[in-house]
Design an enzyme around this catalytic site. Structure first.
Site, short mmCIF file in Angstrom:
data_model
loop_
_atom_site.label_atom_id
_atom_site.label_comp_id
_atom_site.label_asym_id
_atom_site.label_seq_id
_atom_site.Cartn_x
_atom_site.Cartn_y
_atom_site.Cartn_z
N ARG A 269 30.26 46.35 59.19
CA ARG A 269 29.43 46.56 57.98
C ARG A 269 30.22 47.02 56.76
O ARG A 269 29.66 47.61 55.83
CB ARG A 269 28.28 47.53 58.28
CG ARG A 269 27.31 47.01 59.33
CD ARG A 269 26.09 47.91 59.48
NE ARG A 269 25.12 47.30 60.38
CZ ARG A 269 25.09 47.50 61.69
NH1 ARG A 269 26.00 48.30 62.25
NH2 ARG A 269 24.17 46.92 62.44
N LYS B 103 33.96 38.82 44.31
CA LYS B 103 33.26 37.68 44.91
C LYS B 103 34.04 37.22 46.13
O LYS B 103 35.23 36.93 46.04
CB LYS B 103 33.16 36.51 43.91
CG LYS B 103 32.02 36.62 42.92
CD LYS B 103 31.92 35.31 42.15
CE LYS B 103 30.75 35.31 41.20
NZ LYS B 103 30.64 34.02 40.47
N GLU C 214 41.57 28.44 34.71
CA GLU C 214 40.84 29.70 34.63
C GLU C 214 41.32 30.56 33.46
O GLU C 214 40.54 31.30 32.86
CB GLU C 214 40.97 30.46 35.95
CG GLU C 214 40.41 29.73 37.17
CD GLU C 214 38.90 29.65 37.19
OE1 GLU C 214 38.24 30.18 36.28
OE2 GLU C 214 38.35 29.05 38.15
N LYS D 49 38.26 39.56 32.40
CA LYS D 49 37.37 39.49 33.56
C LYS D 49 36.90 40.87 33.98
O LYS D 49 35.73 41.06 34.33
CB LYS D 49 38.06 38.80 34.74
CG LYS D 49 37.10 38.68 35.94
CD LYS D 49 37.47 37.61 36.91
CE LYS D 49 36.35 37.42 37.93
NZ LYS D 49 36.70 36.40 38.94
N GLU E 291 26.50 39.39 38.86
CA GLU E 291 26.19 38.14 38.18
C GLU E 291 24.69 37.95 37.91
O GLU E 291 24.11 36.91 38.21
CB GLU E 291 26.75 36.95 38.96
CG GLU E 291 26.92 35.71 38.09
CD GLU E 291 27.66 34.58 38.81
OE1 GLU E 291 27.04 33.58 39.12
OE2 GLU E 291 28.87 34.74 39.05
N ARG F 99 28.04 37.83 33.51
CA ARG F 99 29.11 37.36 34.41
C ARG F 99 29.00 35.86 34.68
O ARG F 99 30.00 35.21 34.99
CB ARG F 99 29.10 38.14 35.72
CG ARG F 99 30.26 37.76 36.63
CD ARG F 99 30.46 38.71 37.79
NE ARG F 99 31.57 38.25 38.62
CZ ARG F 99 32.08 38.95 39.63
NH1 ARG F 99 31.60 40.14 39.93
NH2 ARG F 99 33.08 38.45 40.35
N ASN G 141 31.55 31.02 34.72
CA ASN G 141 31.41 29.75 35.43
C ASN G 141 31.47 28.55 34.50
O ASN G 141 31.03 27.45 34.88
CB ASN G 141 30.09 29.73 36.21
CG ASN G 141 30.12 30.68 37.39
OD1 ASN G 141 30.97 30.56 38.27
ND2 ASN G 141 29.22 31.64 37.41
N HIS H 81 32.28 25.20 35.96
CA HIS H 81 32.25 25.32 37.41
C HIS H 81 31.10 24.55 38.06
O HIS H 81 31.24 24.06 39.19
CB HIS H 81 32.19 26.79 37.82
CG HIS H 81 33.49 27.51 37.65
ND1 HIS H 81 34.16 27.59 36.45
CD2 HIS H 81 34.26 28.18 38.54
CE1 HIS H 81 35.27 28.28 36.60
NE2 HIS H 81 35.36 28.66 37.86
N HIS I 185 32.39 22.27 40.78
CA HIS I 185 32.04 22.45 42.19
C HIS I 185 31.43 21.19 42.77
O HIS I 185 31.64 20.86 43.95
CB HIS I 185 31.07 23.62 42.35
CG HIS I 185 31.71 24.96 42.17
ND1 HIS I 185 30.97 26.13 42.09
CD2 HIS I 185 33.02 25.34 42.05
CE1 HIS I 185 31.80 27.16 41.93
NE2 HIS I 185 33.04 26.69 41.90
N HIS J 242 40.65 23.22 42.91
CA HIS J 242 39.56 23.89 42.19
C HIS J 242 39.79 23.86 40.68
O HIS J 242 38.90 23.50 39.90
CB HIS J 242 39.44 25.33 42.67
CG HIS J 242 38.45 26.14 41.90
ND1 HIS J 242 37.09 25.91 41.94
CD2 HIS J 242 38.62 27.18 41.05
CE1 HIS J 242 36.47 26.78 41.16
NE2 HIS J 242 37.37 27.55 40.60
#
Length: 368
Positions: free
Chosen positions: A126, A148, A190, A232, A242, A246, A250, A253, A257, A270
């Protein structure tokens, strides 16, 4: 606030009790003093991949205290291995040696390793500590910062994961000397993104310094990495999970993606997919009346100057894009939410793109 300590630049991601430092410098990989303060206990598992291990694993371990119980796990290299199967290998390794809640996982590698190790740490018993040691430009300026973590699903990128912040990020710019040029260009996507969404002065600096960046000028690299991380960190501090600003990170993206998932993870890097995606976002922003032709040309020029594609795959039609884009995590109540540019340096999340306008973009955008 950035400080210089023994030529290592340090900045902070401010998240109250989850705050952590980012240390940036050349040659810190084998310096335990930058690592030791962030270990939760004496049990340490270093996770890397088959490409990075021969280059940096032994150097990283140099000087680690004999009092530590250090184990290592080497995984396959590539986006296609960013899966629950590989994360399960991390959990298996931890359980096999009996690591407890005071253990620390260390991600030594690029974004794939960082995302998987972070997710493994978030779930193991956990939640246990982990440290990011990114060795690619993309990971150094983006995926290692912000918490993330996760893995891909055949139907969509990063669909399974959690927000789990590292205890520290250690960025050794010297690792970039062994990075293939194609991978370095992918990381520049990026870096460019930060200028496009939030810092037009940084974008201008990148336009001026692009040749030096691609030539791996260390002073220029450090500035680019530090400024990217700082931007960032500011955004993550404002919106950790997000829910708002935030999402601007993207840019490109959602389109990118879709390309990655459709082409098969790893066939397009990527950053390559994001580069093409940012070009698509700029063109759509022009179609909506926000950017002019000169703005779009400027966006295209810096993407191309970084060695990134401006065209999309020839075998992708509009429905191929839309079927993937409908699964994007930013979408709310089936409304497609895209990060677009109100102007160069000013991004927004927009959920009212006319379907005909988007369809025309997806049908007419240049292909290769």
């Amino acid at each position: 606030m950035t400080q210089v300590v023994d030529a290592v630049r340090t900045l902070s991601v401010s998240l109250d009790e989850r705050s952590y430092p980012i240390h940036i410098g050349s040659g810190i990989l084998g310096e335990p003093r930058w690592l030791m303060p962030y270990l939760a206990g004496r049990q340490v598992m270093i996770v890397t991949n088959e490409t990075v291990a021969p280059l940096y694993l032994e150097r990283f371990k140099v000087g680690l205290s004999d009092e530590l119980e250090v184990r290592e796990l080497v995984l396959p290299d590539g986006e296609q291995y960013k899966s629950l199967e590989q994360v399960s290998r991390i959990w298996d390794a931890l359980l096999e040696v009996g690591f407890n809640r005071r253990c620390t996982l260390i991600a030594l590698g690029g974004g794939v390793i960082g995302d998987m190790v972070g997710y493994a740490a978030a779930c193991y018993q956990r939640g246990v500590a982990f440290i990011q040691v990114p060795t690619t430009l993309l990971a150094q300026v983006d995926s290692s910062v912000g918490g993330k973590t996760g893995v891909n699903h055949p139907r969509g990128k990063n669909m399974i994961g959690a927000f789990w912040q590292p205890k520290a990020v250690l960025i050794d710019t010297a690792t970039l000397t062994t990075l293939p040029p194609r991978e370095f260009s992918a990381g520049l996507a990026e870096v460019i993104k930060y200028g496009l969404i939030r810092d037009v002065a940084f974008l201008g600096w990148l336009e001026d310094k692009m040749a030096a960046l691609r030539a791996l000028d260390d002073e220029v690299l450090v500035v680019a990495i530090e400024r990217s991380c700082r931007l960032k960190a500011e955004i993550v501090a404002e919106d950790e999970t997000e829910q708002g600003v935030r999402a601007l990170l993207n840019l490109g993206h959602t389109f990118g993606h879709a390309i990655e998932a459709h082409q098969g993870y790893g066939n397009w890097l990527h950053g390559e997919a994001v580069g093409a995606g940012m070009a698509m976002a700029a063109e759509l922003s022009r179609a909506l009346g926000w950017l002019n032709e000169g703005d779009v040309a400027r966006v295209q020029a810096i993407i191309e100057g970084a060695g990134l594609p401006l065209e999309i795959p020839n075998d992708m039609n509009a429905e191929d894009f839309l079927s993937r884009m409908r699964l994007d995590k930013k979408n709310i109540n089936t409304r497609l939410r895209l990060v677009l540019l109100k102007s160069v340096g000013d991004a927004c999340v927009f959920d009212a793109t006319p379907s005909a306008t988007l369809q025309a973009l997806l049908e007419d955008f240049p292909r290769r």
